[in-house]
Design a protein around this motif. Sequence first.
Motif, PDB file in Angstrom:
ATOM      1  N   ILE A  99       6.139 -56.935 -24.936  1.00 24.42           N
ATOM      2  CA  ILE A  99       5.450 -57.294 -26.178  1.00 24.42           C
ATOM      3  C   ILE A  99       4.837 -58.680 -26.051  1.00 24.42           C
ATOM      4  O   ILE A  99       3.697 -58.914 -26.459  1.00 24.42           O
ATOM      5  CB  ILE A  99       6.423 -57.236 -27.368  1.00 24.42           C
ATOM      6  CG1 ILE A  99       6.834 -55.793 -27.644  1.00 24.42           C
ATOM      7  CG2 ILE A  99       5.799 -57.851 -28.614  1.00 24.42           C
ATOM      8  CD1 ILE A  99       7.976 -55.665 -28.616  1.00 24.42           C
ATOM      9  N   ARG A 100       5.572 -59.605 -25.471  1.00 24.20           N
ATOM     10  CA  ARG A 100       5.069 -60.968 -25.307  1.00 24.20           C
ATOM     11  C   ARG A 100       3.847 -60.990 -24.397  1.00 24.20           C
ATOM     12  O   ARG A 100       2.859 -61.653 -24.679  1.00 24.20           O
ATOM     13  CB  ARG A 100       6.169 -61.868 -24.758  1.00 24.20           C
ATOM     14  CG  ARG A 100       5.770 -63.334 -24.733  1.00 24.20           C
ATOM     15  CD  ARG A 100       6.875 -64.215 -24.288  1.00 24.20           C
ATOM     16  NE  ARG A 100       7.293 -63.819 -22.958  1.00 24.20           N
ATOM     17  CZ  ARG A 100       8.388 -64.226 -22.364  1.00 24.20           C
ATOM     18  NH1 ARG A 100       9.202 -65.030 -23.005  1.00 24.20           N
ATOM     19  NH2 ARG A 100       8.697 -63.826 -21.159  1.00 24.20           N
ATOM     20  N   THR A 101       3.871 -60.208 -23.315  1.00 21.17           N
ATOM     21  CA  THR A 101       2.739 -60.131 -22.390  1.00 21.17           C
ATOM     22  C   THR A 101       1.533 -59.519 -23.075  1.00 21.17           C
ATOM     23  O   THR A 101       0.401 -60.013 -22.938  1.00 21.17           O
ATOM     24  CB  THR A 101       3.115 -59.315 -21.146  1.00 21.17           C
ATOM     25  OG1 THR A 101       4.252 -59.907 -20.520  1.00 21.17           O
ATOM     26  CG2 THR A 101       1.965 -59.272 -20.168  1.00 21.17           C
ATOM     27  N   GLU A 102       1.733 -58.453 -23.851  1.00 15.57           N
ATOM     28  CA  GLU A 102       0.623 -57.829 -24.571  1.00 15.57           C
ATOM     29  C   GLU A 102       0.019 -58.789 -25.570  1.00 15.57           C
ATOM     30  O   GLU A 102      -1.196 -58.833 -25.757  1.00 15.57           O
ATOM     31  CB  GLU A 102       1.107 -56.571 -25.283  1.00 15.57           C
ATOM     32  CG  GLU A 102       1.429 -55.423 -24.367  1.00 15.57           C
ATOM     33  CD  GLU A 102       2.076 -54.253 -25.094  1.00 15.57           C
ATOM     34  OE1 GLU A 102       2.322 -54.358 -26.315  1.00 15.57           O
ATOM     35  OE2 GLU A 102       2.346 -53.232 -24.436  1.00 15.57           O
ATOM     36  N   THR A 103       0.851 -59.590 -26.210  1.00 13.74           N
ATOM     37  CA  THR A 103       0.369 -60.556 -27.187  1.00 13.74           C
ATOM     38  C   THR A 103      -0.465 -61.621 -26.505  1.00 13.74           C
ATOM     39  O   THR A 103      -1.522 -62.010 -27.012  1.00 13.74           O
ATOM     40  CB  THR A 103       1.551 -61.205 -27.927  1.00 13.74           C
ATOM     41  OG1 THR A 103       2.321 -60.174 -28.535  1.00 13.74           O
ATOM     42  CG2 THR A 103       1.069 -62.174 -28.976  1.00 13.74           C
ATOM     43  N   LYS A 104      -0.020 -62.109 -25.360  1.00 15.99           N
ATOM     44  CA  LYS A 104      -0.789 -63.111 -24.635  1.00 15.99           C
ATOM     45  C   LYS A 104      -2.118 -62.548 -24.166  1.00 15.99           C
ATOM     46  O   LYS A 104      -3.128 -63.235 -24.169  1.00 15.99           O
ATOM     47  CB  LYS A 104       0.012 -63.628 -23.435  1.00 15.99           C
ATOM     48  CG  LYS A 104       1.114 -64.561 -23.822  1.00 15.99           C
ATOM     49  CD  LYS A 104       1.835 -65.066 -22.591  1.00 15.99           C
ATOM     50  CE  LYS A 104       2.997 -65.961 -22.955  1.00 15.99           C
ATOM     51  NZ  LYS A 104       3.730 -66.428 -21.768  1.00 15.99           N
ATOM     52  N   ASP A 105      -2.130 -61.291 -23.762  1.00 13.71           N
ATOM     53  CA  ASP A 105      -3.366 -60.657 -23.289  1.00 13.71           C
ATOM     54  C   ASP A 105      -4.380 -60.510 -24.414  1.00 13.71           C
ATOM     55  O   ASP A 105      -5.583 -60.602 -24.189  1.00 13.71           O
ATOM     56  CB  ASP A 105      -3.078 -59.285 -22.668  1.00 13.71           C
ATOM     57  CG  ASP A 105      -2.318 -59.399 -21.342  1.00 13.71           C
ATOM     58  OD1 ASP A 105      -2.304 -60.507 -20.762  1.00 13.71           O
ATOM     59  OD2 ASP A 105      -1.752 -58.379 -20.912  1.00 13.71           O
ATOM     60  N   LYS A 106      -3.905 -60.286 -25.632  1.00 12.25           N
ATOM     61  CA  LYS A 106      -4.812 -60.137 -26.778  1.00 12.25           C
ATOM     62  C   LYS A 106      -5.405 -61.462 -27.197  1.00 12.25           C
ATOM     63  O   LYS A 106      -6.468 -61.507 -27.766  1.00 12.25           O
ATOM     64  CB  LYS A 106      -4.062 -59.522 -27.962  1.00 12.25           C
ATOM     65  CG  LYS A 106      -3.733 -58.065 -27.776  1.00 12.25           C
ATOM     66  CD  LYS A 106      -3.006 -57.534 -28.977  1.00 12.25           C
ATOM     67  CE  LYS A 106      -2.571 -56.105 -28.791  1.00 12.25           C
ATOM     68  NZ  LYS A 106      -1.817 -55.602 -29.950  1.00 12.25           N
TER      69      LYS A 106
END
Length: 111
Positions: free
Chosen positions: A103-110
Amino acid sequence: MSKKVTLLFCFVVGFVLLSILAVGCSTTKGHGDAGTIISYQQQIDRLEEELRTRDRTIENAVRELGAITSRSEAMEGSVDELIELFEEYQRRVNRLLYDYDKIRTETKDKS
């Protein structure tokens, strides 16, 4: 001569008033703020959704760990059962950490 002075005075006053009105009627003020506000609101919405997702992940993990704890209390306590319980506990903790990191990685990617 006084008519010329009066006419010149009226012309100067009229010119000054028109200049003040032309400068004072700037309608571009505030319009740039609307885009900024919308952008900030979208960021807030994205962060709130991220927090809800993290909360759900943590709640699921807590429920699963609670179920393991309940089972451990109901067990007779044999060594094999305890080893199996700790292995399952470790898998669930690892899954929680994996989900959180995802979730943290997806948030950073967005962002």
